[in-house]
Design a protein around this motif. Structure first.
Motif, PDB file in Angstrom:
ATOM      1  N   LEU A  38       0.854  -1.183   0.000  1.00 18.82           N
ATOM      2  CA  LEU A  38       0.000   0.000   0.000  1.00 18.82           C
ATOM      3  C   LEU A  38       0.894   1.239   0.000  1.00 18.82           C
ATOM      4  O   LEU A  38       1.730   1.405   0.884  1.00 18.82           O
ATOM      5  CB  LEU A  38      -0.942   0.001   1.204  1.00 18.82           C
ATOM      6  CG  LEU A  38      -1.952  -1.145   1.230  1.00 18.82           C
ATOM      7  CD1 LEU A  38      -2.803  -1.067   2.498  1.00 18.82           C
ATOM      8  CD2 LEU A  38      -2.828  -1.144   0.002  1.00 18.82           C
ATOM      9  N   ASP A  39       0.714   2.094  -0.988  1.00 20.34           N
ATOM     10  CA  ASP A  39       1.553   3.276  -1.174  1.00 20.34           C
ATOM     11  C   ASP A  39       1.392   4.231   0.012  1.00 20.34           C
ATOM     12  O   ASP A  39       0.306   4.763   0.234  1.00 20.34           O
ATOM     13  CB  ASP A  39       1.147   3.966  -2.470  1.00 20.34           C
ATOM     14  CG  ASP A  39       2.011   5.169  -2.803  1.00 20.34           C
ATOM     15  OD1 ASP A  39       2.832   5.593  -1.964  1.00 20.34           O
ATOM     16  OD2 ASP A  39       1.846   5.696  -3.915  1.00 20.34           O
ATOM     17  N   PRO A  40       2.471   4.467   0.770  1.00 17.27           N
ATOM     18  CA  PRO A  40       2.366   5.352   1.935  1.00 17.27           C
ATOM     19  C   PRO A  40       1.972   6.785   1.576  1.00 17.27           C
ATOM     20  O   PRO A  40       1.432   7.500   2.418  1.00 17.27           O
ATOM     21  CB  PRO A  40       3.754   5.308   2.576  1.00 17.27           C
ATOM     22  CG  PRO A  40       4.585   4.406   1.771  1.00 17.27           C
ATOM     23  CD  PRO A  40       3.792   3.883   0.629  1.00 17.27           C
ATOM     24  N   VAL A  41       2.186   7.198   0.345  1.00 17.96           N
ATOM     25  CA  VAL A  41       1.776   8.542  -0.081  1.00 17.96           C
ATOM     26  C   VAL A  41       0.250   8.614  -0.171  1.00 17.96           C
ATOM     27  O   VAL A  41      -0.343   9.659   0.094  1.00 17.96           O
ATOM     28  CB  VAL A  41       2.430   8.902  -1.437  1.00 17.96           C
ATOM     29  CG1 VAL A  41       1.877  10.202  -1.999  1.00 17.96           C
ATOM     30  CG2 VAL A  41       3.935   8.977  -1.286  1.00 17.96           C
ATOM     31  N   GLU A  42      -0.362   7.514  -0.529  1.00 18.12           N
ATOM     32  CA  GLU A  42      -1.815   7.468  -0.688  1.00 18.12           C
ATOM     33  C   GLU A  42      -2.555   7.126   0.602  1.00 18.12           C
ATOM     34  O   GLU A  42      -3.766   7.304   0.693  1.00 18.12           O
ATOM     35  CB  GLU A  42      -2.198   6.439  -1.764  1.00 18.12           C
ATOM     36  CG  GLU A  42      -1.675   6.778  -3.125  1.00 18.12           C
ATOM     37  CD  GLU A  42      -2.249   8.072  -3.665  1.00 18.12           C
ATOM     38  OE1 GLU A  42      -3.438   8.344  -3.423  1.00 18.12           O
ATOM     39  OE2 GLU A  42      -1.503   8.819  -4.321  1.00 18.12           O
ATOM     40  N   ARG A  43      -1.846   6.606   1.598  1.00 20.58           N
ATOM     41  CA  ARG A  43      -2.473   6.161   2.840  1.00 20.58           C
ATOM     42  C   ARG A  43      -2.374   7.241   3.901  1.00 20.58           C
ATOM     43  O   ARG A  43      -1.364   7.941   4.009  1.00 20.58           O
ATOM     44  CB  ARG A  43      -1.801   4.891   3.378  1.00 20.58           C
ATOM     45  CG  ARG A  43      -1.945   3.685   2.488  1.00 20.58           C
ATOM     46  CD  ARG A  43      -3.360   3.200   2.368  1.00 20.58           C
ATOM     47  NE  ARG A  43      -3.809   2.546   3.589  1.00 20.58           N
ATOM     48  CZ  ARG A  43      -5.039   2.081   3.772  1.00 20.58           C
ATOM     49  NH1 ARG A  43      -5.950   2.209   2.832  1.00 20.58           N
ATOM     50  NH2 ARG A  43      -5.385   1.494   4.893  1.00 20.58           N
ATOM     51  N   ILE A  44      -3.430   7.366   4.699  1.00 22.84           N
ATOM     52  CA  ILE A  44      -3.421   8.308   5.819  1.00 22.84           C
ATOM     53  C   ILE A  44      -4.003   7.621   7.041  1.00 22.84           C
ATOM     54  O   ILE A  44      -4.778   6.663   6.937  1.00 22.84           O
ATOM     55  CB  ILE A  44      -4.223   9.593   5.515  1.00 22.84           C
ATOM     56  CG1 ILE A  44      -5.665   9.265   5.092  1.00 22.84           C
ATOM     57  CG2 ILE A  44      -3.506  10.438   4.482  1.00 22.84           C
ATOM     58  CD1 ILE A  44      -6.565  10.493   4.922  1.00 22.84           C
ATOM     59  N   ALA A  45      -3.599   8.112   8.191  1.00 20.39           N
ATOM     60  CA  ALA A  45      -4.213   7.715   9.458  1.00 20.39           C
ATOM     61  C   ALA A  45      -5.120   8.866   9.870  1.00 20.39           C
ATOM     62  O   ALA A  45      -4.792  10.045   9.658  1.00 20.39           O
ATOM     63  CB  ALA A  45      -3.153   7.466  10.521  1.00 20.39           C
ATOM     64  N   MET A  46      -6.254   8.515  10.458  1.00 19.14           N
ATOM     65  CA  MET A  46      -7.223   9.530  10.866  1.00 19.14           C
ATOM     66  C   MET A  46      -7.711   9.237  12.283  1.00 19.14           C
ATOM     67  O   MET A  46      -7.642   8.096  12.743  1.00 19.14           O
ATOM     68  CB  MET A  46      -8.396   9.564   9.886  1.00 19.14           C
ATOM     69  CG  MET A  46      -7.980   9.832   8.450  1.00 19.14           C
ATOM     70  SD  MET A  46      -9.380   9.988   7.321  1.00 19.14           S
ATOM     71  CE  MET A  46      -9.747  11.731   7.554  1.00 19.14           C
ATOM     72  N   ARG A  47      -8.217  10.274  12.926  1.00 17.74           N
ATOM     73  CA  ARG A  47      -8.665  10.169  14.304  1.00 17.74           C
ATOM     74  C   ARG A  47      -9.949  10.992  14.482  1.00 17.74           C
ATOM     75  O   ARG A  47     -10.068  12.082  13.927  1.00 17.74           O
ATOM     76  CB  ARG A  47      -7.568  10.676  15.242  1.00 17.74           C
ATOM     77  CG  ARG A  47      -7.923  10.653  16.721  1.00 17.74           C
ATOM     78  CD  ARG A  47      -6.755  11.160  17.538  1.00 17.74           C
ATOM     79  NE  ARG A  47      -7.121  11.309  18.934  1.00 17.74           N
ATOM     80  CZ  ARG A  47      -6.434  10.818  19.945  1.00 17.74           C
ATOM     81  NH1 ARG A  47      -5.311  10.153  19.724  1.00 17.74           N
ATOM     82  NH2 ARG A  47      -6.826  10.994  21.186  1.00 17.74           N
ATOM     83  N   ARG A  48     -10.859  10.446  15.291  1.00 19.64           N
ATOM     84  CA  ARG A  48     -12.075  11.190  15.669  1.00 19.64           C
ATOM     85  C   ARG A  48     -12.191  11.134  17.181  1.00 19.64           C
ATOM     86  O   ARG A  48     -12.286  10.054  17.770  1.00 19.64           O
ATOM     87  CB  ARG A  48     -13.323  10.580  15.027  1.00 19.64           C
ATOM     88  CG  ARG A  48     -14.594  11.352  15.395  1.00 19.64           C
ATOM     89  CD  ARG A  48     -15.764  10.895  14.540  1.00 19.64           C
ATOM     90  NE  ARG A  48     -16.613   9.986  15.307  1.00 19.64           N
ATOM     91  CZ  ARG A  48     -17.747   9.475  14.846  1.00 19.64           C
ATOM     92  NH1 ARG A  48     -18.136   9.728  13.609  1.00 19.64           N
ATOM     93  NH2 ARG A  48     -18.460   8.691  15.583  1.00 19.64           N
TER      94      ARG A  48
END
Length: 170
Positions: free
Chosen positions: A156-166
């Motif tokens: 999985l391309d790290p440029v395209e992946r994000i971590a998110m938080r709510r």
């Protein structure tokens, strides 16, 4: 439709939902993601045994959407949420995420996290609409950082992946 705990008998239906939902990645030029094999039932069963998997069931009791949750860095981490495309745009994914938020808050977890694709419309932009914010590299806990590194090792391309938080307001 109701949200209920996943049962072992649901696992093959959950796998089928994941295949149908995953096929949508063909539409955004991501055939590798669309054709990625779904986890075997034995892997999914650990979420069931751990009490960290729920489904939206139709009137006949059959799953049409599901969510899998881990605890990562002391936070409720949405490992996977998928809706059968035949039931899309009815708020089922949002309902599952809100359900997980209540579950997590009751257990003292201050936030939800997830990893997703930045630009896929039903990924990053969707989660922003649900109140998630993108985390910078320095904001990742050690377990979430490791999880993202493993994703990169799996292609999985790290440029395209994000971590998110709510935040949950616990």
């Amino acid at each position: 439709m109701e949200i209920r705990a996943t049962q072992v008998d649901d696992l093959e239906q959950i796998r089928a939902i994941e295949v149908r939902a995953g096929a949508l990645f063909h539409d955004v030029g991501m055939p590798d993601i669309a054709e990625h094999p779904v986890p075997p039932a034995a892997v999914l069963a650990r979420f069931v045994r751990g009490g960290r998997s729920w489904v939206v069931a139709d009137d006949a009791g059959a799953p049409v959407a599901f969510v899998l949750v881990e605890v990562v860095d002391g936070l409720a981490h949405i490992e996977q949420v998928s809706v059968d495309p035949a039931y899309a745009r009815r708020g089922l994914g949002r309902g599952l995420i809100d359900f997980v938020g209540r579950w997590a808050a009751e257990r003292g977890h201050p936030a939800l996290t997830l990893t997703t694709f930045r630009g896929v419309p039903w990924n990053g932009p969707y989660y922003v609409r649900l109140g998630f914010v993108e985390l910078g590299e320095g904001e990742l806990g050690p377990e979430l950082a490791r999880l993202m590194a493993v994703e990169a090792q799996h292609g999985l391309d790290p440029v395209e992946r994000i971590a998110m938080r709510r935040e949950l307001g616990v």
